[in-house]
Design an enzyme around this catalytic site. Structure first.
Site, PDB file in Angstrom:
ATOM      1  N   HIS A 439      15.297  -2.632  -0.621  1.00 53.42           N
ATOM      2  CA  HIS A 439      15.240  -1.180  -0.424  1.00 53.42           C
ATOM      3  C   HIS A 439      14.740  -0.488  -1.691  1.00 53.42           C
ATOM      4  O   HIS A 439      13.847   0.370  -1.646  1.00 53.42           O
ATOM      5  CB  HIS A 439      16.632  -0.654  -0.046  1.00 53.42           C
ATOM      6  CG  HIS A 439      16.696   0.843   0.053  1.00 53.42           C
ATOM      7  ND1 HIS A 439      17.031   1.643  -1.028  1.00 53.42           N
ATOM      8  CD2 HIS A 439      16.440   1.676   1.083  1.00 53.42           C
ATOM      9  CE1 HIS A 439      16.993   2.911  -0.646  1.00 53.42           C
ATOM     10  NE2 HIS A 439      16.641   2.971   0.631  1.00 53.42           N
ATOM     11  N   ASP A 750       8.690  -5.457   9.356  1.00 54.30           N
ATOM     12  CA  ASP A 750       9.623  -5.895  10.396  1.00 54.30           C
ATOM     13  C   ASP A 750       9.008  -6.964  11.289  1.00 54.30           C
ATOM     14  O   ASP A 750       9.709  -7.859  11.768  1.00 54.30           O
ATOM     15  CB  ASP A 750      10.064  -4.694  11.248  1.00 54.30           C
ATOM     16  CG  ASP A 750      11.171  -3.893  10.555  1.00 54.30           C
ATOM     17  OD1 ASP A 750      11.601  -4.307   9.459  1.00 54.30           O
ATOM     18  OD2 ASP A 750      11.593  -2.864  11.107  1.00 54.30           O
ATOM     19  N   CYS A 814       0.722  -0.021   8.662  1.00 60.46           N
ATOM     20  CA  CYS A 814       1.358   0.763   7.604  1.00 60.46           C
ATOM     21  C   CYS A 814       2.362  -0.121   6.872  1.00 60.46           C
ATOM     22  O   CYS A 814       2.825  -1.114   7.409  1.00 60.46           O
ATOM     23  CB  CYS A 814       2.049   1.999   8.177  1.00 60.46           C
ATOM     24  SG  CYS A 814       3.327   1.600   9.363  1.00 60.46           S
TER      25      CYS A 814
END
Length: 856
Positions: A439, A750, A814
């Protein structure tokens, strides 16, 4: 098979066989540059050596034949006493590996030859002999360098001199005698083959293996061996050795750049044993030699069409070139040289674009540490490039409070979405845990601030307000510097160099724009991000993450929406006004450029305190009534695997009011911006889809809400609805999805997780580095698209979507991969339309997109 080539038999095209050094010596010899006679043993011979473990008889025969040719050309005899031929034996791999393998100079000496040489020049003879004994003994026989050094240093102390060349002849003789007590040199022919074998072996020394691993070079190339007539820079004050670049490798300025030493060999410069003179002094001391060197530099640069790194020696006033290779340079110099060479007519625009390493541009777009002389106190992973200095701050809340007044470095065990309000106020982020896709890393790269992650030597005691780093105690408020390009953590305030968007870079990127096919968008959530994106040349926003807009000071309203059913509509209305303002500002900055706005992606529990923190608090002090309410909701929302849980489109199907609110905010904002004279191109993106039915279900709510706005305004505007493809099933059913949408965008972070079954944070921390090091995987798939797996799914999706809508559907990507050159080239290859990356990687994407077209 021929395994030995004379210089006159080779050329620059034979680098794979002869090694780069050997091929360029052959080429220089071929085009009339003064090169001492010599020959090259091929890389194939090296590979053969590793198969059988010895130099075979046929190779020995070839080497001896080549040696005879040198003897004929020089009029000298290898091993001869009267006119001895001395040679250097140097490594030369097909790829540049500077200093990683071995070199032996002055080879072919023995006592008898030295005594004969001494009749002409006694000092030179014994200086050369002690050099040979040192190099042959330490490199070929493995005698410790410290043993030779102690003898030499002791003798310099006795004579009260600092430099080797200040030693008297008697002192040099004594040094030679002491060296010979360490070992007895073998006869010249045996020296030669022992040295060749030592160079072969150096291909697999530890430093060479590490260099290849770090630079991702193959282990099976082998090295060539260059055997060249020795020319001597240590024959007196009319002899010298030097290194020069045809242009300044730091700035790219067109001028000779380098250094030299009088009465010394090149090894003295490389080893740092003597302080060299700048090349400008050569023009004053030996103007004719300087002029000759400049002429050769110009000829070589024109011939190779690139800046050259040259080694030269002057023996008794005669200039010889010992090596040329493409010179290593800074990113800034690389760009200037490429652009200048187009202007000078040496290369074309296409070559200039291909020549600059796209990844190197990030050096120019972030602050950097000036020099590299400061020793780090710790090292982590280089998670987001650039350097920053600031005071240690352990709390995101405190960082948010003081970040406008003071420069701070946010230091955390690891960051969570809750910390975003502190991250945006920090100069940089340092974490004890997490990898380059954690993160902290992802958010920092998006913001363009440096981050060092996974610095495991950090022991943070936030409660007491200090951290321990390798036994060093640093309290909150102490100043540190982090370098997100190298992963280094440094004590104190270090001088930084500002990023520069140079004129040459602007020109190069304008040329790149002429050739590229992919549009380059940026990921931006805030107006300042969007402004930065436009500055770097972005053509639109390819990802605006609305969940980031729910954090910071808005968190209490979001929690009200989650926790209080009776106040949900009130909270949504408050958020509507805030979101509307967000989008108005973005539309105004982008003014006519497309913006893809991703509707809420994150699961709701991410907007609540962490479960572990609440448990700890409950056990220690108990919870207030309000905290109990939060804890109960956390229990209700808690999931075993949140990444695959109740989020994105799934949440919207069961709680459509959130997406309705966001859709209304987008369209109302668009009308407001239009009324103020701006042009808008809103694109609404639905995340985490796996089935076309999910899209059609949610689309109804979105369109219904938009139509309500149209009725209220008495007008309509154009908008598009699309989907983020981040699950394997979405790729496999992309034809069905394409029926429902105007565009699709791959979320490859992902998609990589769900294809591999890896947790991005845990894999990077636990095993991915090992996988790459052991060559189980060629690259970290979170850094570079895995073409065989993830890439294959993307190809399927593109093909299926195009079959339904052809070029009417826009297909993009993206996230992290969209700013990585190899991944960009893959996107170009499979026929995508756009890439969207961090604003700070837009320049990289522009250049890499053009390179993708030109390389095909």
């Amino acid at each position: 098979m021929k395994r030995v080539y004379l210089f006159k038999e080779g050329s620059k095209e034979m680098g794979a066989l002869l090694g780069n050094k050997g091929a360029q010596l052959c080429e220089m010899s071929r085009i009339g540059i003064p090169v001492p006679p010599g020959f090259v043993i091929t890389t194939q011979a090296c590979r053969d050596y590793f198969k059988v473990g010895k130099i075979d008889d046929e190779l020995r025969r070839e080497v001896k034949e080549a040696l005879k040719d040198i003897e004929r050309r020089t009029g000298k005899k290898f091993g001869g006493v009267k006119s001895p031929l001395l040679v250097s034996v140097r490594s030369g791999a097909p790829v540049s590996m500077p200093g990683m393998m071995d070199t032996i100079l002055d080879l072919g000496l023995n006592d008898e030859i030295v005594e004969e040489m001494a009749k002409k020049d006694e000092w030179f003879a014994f200086d050369t002999y002690r050099r040979f004994l040192y190099m042959f003994g330490s490199i070929v026989l493995g005698v410790g360098e410290d043993k030779f050094d102690r003898i030499l240093e002791k003798k310099k102390e006795e004579e009260n001199v600092e430099m080797d060349q200040e030693l008297s002849v008697d002192a040099l003789k004594e040094v030679v005698n002491e060296y010979k007590k360490l070992y007895t040199p073998p006869p010249p022919e045996e020296q030669l083959f022992m040295a060749v074998e030592a160079v072969f072996k150096s291909w697999n020394n530890e430093r060479a293996i590490n260099y290849r691993r770090i630079n991702n070079l193959p282990d099976d190339l082998g090295t060539g061996v260059v055997i060249e007539t020795m020319v001597f820079g240590n024959m007196g004050d009319d002899s010298l050795s030097g290194v020069a670049f045809t242009r300044d490798p730091s700035t790219g300025e067109k001028k000779l750049y380098g250094e030299f030493i009088i009465n010394g060999q090149g090894e003295d410069i490389v080893s740092g044993k003597r302080t060299p003179l700048p090349i400008e002094e050569l023009e004053k001391i030996f103007p004719d030699i300087y002029k000759g060197l400049c002429e050769i530099a110009e000829k070589l640069e024109r011939h190779y069409k690139d800046m050259q790194d040259m080694e030269f020696t002057v023996e008794k006033g005669k200039l010889y070139m010992l090596q040329t290779r493409t010179g290593k340079r800074t990113a800034n110099a690389s760009i200037k040289i490429a652009v200048d060479m187009v202007k000078e007519g040496i290369i074309r625009k296409e070559e200039a674009i291909k020549r600059v390493d796209a990844n190197s541009l990030q050096q120019l777009l972030h602050k950097q540490i000036k020099g590299n002389h400061v020793k780090p106190i710790a090292k982590g992973l280089p998670a987001s490039p650039g350097a920053a200095t600031g005071k240690i701050c352990f709390s995101a809340d405190k960082a948010s409070e003081i970040g406008d007044e003071e420069r701070i470095i946010l230091v955390r065990e690891e960051t969570t979405p809750d910390d975003i309000h502190g991250v945006v106020k920090a100069q940089g982020v340092l974490t004890a845990r997490g990898g380059i896709t954690s993160h902290a890393a992802v958010v920092s790269r998006g913001l363009g601030i440096p981050c060092v992650a996974g610095c495991e030597s950090l022991k943070i005691n936030e409660k007491e307000g200090f951290m321990e780093v390798n036994k060093l105690i640093l309290r909150e408020g102490y100043t540190i510097t982090i370098d997100g390009t190298t992963g280094n953590v440094l004590l104190g305030e270090i001088e930084l160099i500002d990023a520069k968007f140079t004129d040459e870079l602007k020109i190069l990127l304008e040329w790149a724009d002429e050739f590229r096919k992919l549009k380059v968008y940026a990921n931006a959530d805030l107006p300042e991000d969007a402004e930065k994106a436009i500055y770097f040349g972005a053509e639109g926003i390819g990802l605006c993450r609305t969940e980031h807009m729910f954090l910071g000071r808005r968190l209490p309203i979001v929690r009200k929406m989650i926790l209080e059913e009776d106040k949900r509509e009130e909270a949504l209305n408050e958020l509507l006004e805030m979101q509307k303002e967000d989008f108005i500002n973005l539309f105004k900055v982008m003014n006519g450029r497309p913006i893809i706005i991703r509707l809420l992606d994150a699961p709701l529990h991410e907007f609540l305190p962490r479960y572990e923190e609440m448990i700890e608090k409950k056990l220690k002090n108990g919870l207030t009534e309000e905290e109990n309410k939060i804890f109960e909701k956390l229990n209700e929302l808690r999931e075993a695997n949140p990444m695959l849980g109740f989020r994105g489109v799934r949440l919207a199907i069961l709680q459509p009011e959130i997406y309705r609110m966001q859709a209304r905010a987008i369209i109302e904002a668009a009308f407001s911006a239009i009324e103020d004279g701006y042009e808008v191109k809103p694109n609404i993106e639905i995340p985490v889809v796996s089935d076309a039915n999910e899209i059609s279900t949610v689309k109804k709510h979105i369109i219904e809400e938009i139509e309500k706005v149209f009725q209220e305004k008495g007008n309509k505007i154009d908008y598009k609805i699309g989907a983020m493809i981040e699950l394997p099933r979405a790729c496999l059913t992309a034809d069905e999805i394409a029926e429902e949408v105007d565009f699709i965008s791959f979320g490859t972070n992902d998609l990589t997780q769900t294809t591999f079954g890896y947790s991005r944070d845990d894999a990077g921390k636990e095993f991915l580095e090992e996988y790459v090091e052991r060559k189980i995987l060629p690259d970290d798939p979170f850094s570079i698209i895995d073409e065989r797996g993830v890439g294959e799914l993307m190809k399927i999706a593109v093909k299926k979507a195009r079959e339904i809508k052809g070029n009417k559907i826009e297909i993009g990507i993206c996230g992290e991969h969209a700013g990585e050159p190899k991944s960009i080239k893959f996107c170009n290859k499979i026929g995508m339309d756009n890439v969207s990356c961090s604003p700070y990687r837009v320049a990289i994407a522009r250049l890499a997109s053009a390179q993708a077209v030109l390389e095909n």
